[in-house]
Scaffold this active site. Structure first.
Site, mmCIF file in Angstrom:
data_model
loop_
_atom_site.group_PDB
_atom_site.id
_atom_site.type_symbol
_atom_site.label_atom_id
_atom_site.label_comp_id
_atom_site.label_asym_id
_atom_site.label_seq_id
_atom_site.Cartn_x
_atom_site.Cartn_y
_atom_site.Cartn_z
ATOM 1 N N HIS A 69 -7.550 13.737 -21.215
ATOM 2 C CA HIS A 69 -7.423 12.286 -21.641
ATOM 3 C C HIS A 69 -8.792 11.784 -22.367
ATOM 4 O O HIS A 69 -9.761 12.451 -22.190
ATOM 5 C CB HIS A 69 -7.463 11.620 -20.037
ATOM 6 N N CYS A 81 -7.219 10.446 -12.068
ATOM 7 C CA CYS A 81 -7.894 11.033 -13.318
ATOM 8 C C CYS A 81 -8.669 10.326 -14.100
ATOM 9 O O CYS A 81 -9.872 10.628 -14.891
ATOM 10 C CB CYS A 81 -6.978 12.258 -13.994
#
Length: 340
Positions: free
Chosen positions: A244, A132
């Site tokens: 994130h 990710c």
């Protein structure tokens, strides 16, 4: 009438598996049959997404015959055990674990960046989905690399607990509740409390002192973008549920101004959404822009005052969507468009 496909999701009860179901429905993916697979403890469990209810089946003993695409997101050990079984039954595997990412003959794909390499899956029947944190960074920097080659990347990540799964989400929720009520904070998922804290460790430590998460960004960026790029990463877990964030520092082969970078990333084909200005709040944040978005957001673009050809930027994206489920489904959409 467009052709429809049989899709299997391995790890369907996990946070990424459930998001895969949701995005398949959001994007009206042409599904004939959708098989939701998990361990025995989830046998018969029902999952409702966008008003549709699906029943979970046991992975062990499932017959992959007739499945066109199998999406795996249940951990490397499960991929190791069952991916070849799916392939033997002529399913194409899109694997969201790290198990296959570093195999030379298995393509590691971000559609906006190296979708042209997707056809390499034919050698093994497997396509690997990157980590990710790598996905959002590489989507953001690829358009810059196409104009001025990137020599070195220094990146610090601030990663949401959803990257560790449902148990980590629950742990943060419980710790916040305990903190507010002056109760003991219990940590089982992380080595230290995550509520109101930052933890400079994601995944296990390697012999060189880096964590595996940090090395994933090194290995994957080189494989996807350019073997010659040097990458230095520090990965940090923060008390955020989804999304994130990354502070990315680039050293380029030749000078590009901050304005030029903004122009590059403003292009519709860049794959990013630019939110950048010198006013308070004119930058992307995990809790504001990417909670329910598949996009990669970039802001805080500026020329690095400490080096001649440097650019600094801030990159934010939903780790469960673009960082996992959505990227896998983009791969599946390319498959049915060009190869199936």
């Amino acid at each position: 009438m467009r052709k429809k496909y049989n899709i299997a999701i391995v790890g369907a009860t996990g946070v990424v598996g459930q998001m895969m179901i949701q995005i398949l429905l959001e994007r009206d993916f042409p599904i004939s049959n959708l098989y939701l697979l998990a361990s025995e403890r989830s046998d018969g469990k029902k999952i409702t997404v966008k008003g549709k209810t699906f029943k979970v089946e046991v992975l062990d003993g499932f017959n992959f015959n007739g499945v066109d695409i199998a999406m795996f997101s249940a951990g490397g050990d499960i991929s190791k055990k069952y991916a070849n079984l799916a392939i033997k039954n002529n399913a194409i595997v899109i694997d969201n674990t790290s198990f296959f990412r570093y195999e030379k003959n298995i393509p590691l794909i971000i559609p906006e960046v190296n979708g042209n390499k997707l056809g390499e899956y034919k050698e093994t029947g497997i396509i690997a989905n990157p980590n990710c944190s790598t996905i959002q960074m590489v989507v953001a920097i690829n358009p810059i690399h196409n104009v001025s080659k990137i020599k070195r990347i220094n990146v610090c990540t601030y990663q949401a607990v959803s990257g560790s799964g449902n148990l980590a989400i629950d742990e943060l929720e419980k710790q916040v509740h305990a903190f507010v009520n002056n109760e003991p904070l219990i940590n089982n998922v992380y080595p230290k409390q995550i509520a109101f804290n930052v933890i400079p460790q994601i995944d296990k430590f390697m012999d060189n002192g880096y964590t595996k998460e940090e090395m994933k960004m090194v290995w994957e960026t080189k494989k996807i973008l350019d073997e010659n790029i040097e990458v230095n990463a520090t990965a940090v877990r923060v008390p955020v549920f989804y999304g994130h964030s990354e502070a990315v520092h680039l050293e380029l082969e030749k000078k590009i101004t901050a304005k030029k970078v903004k122009d590059i990333l403003s292009d519709e084909g860049s794959g990013v959404v630019l939110i950048d200005g010198y006013e308070d709040g004119n930058y992307p944040c995990a809790a504001n822009e990417c909670e329910a978005s598949n996009d990669v957001y970039v802001g805080r673009i500026r020329e690095d005052i400490s080096t001649k050809f440097g650019i600094n930027m801030w990159v934010v994206s939903n780790n469960i969507r673009k960082g996992a489920a959505y990227n896998s489904i983009q791969i599946a959409e390319l498959l049915i468009k060009d190869y199936l």
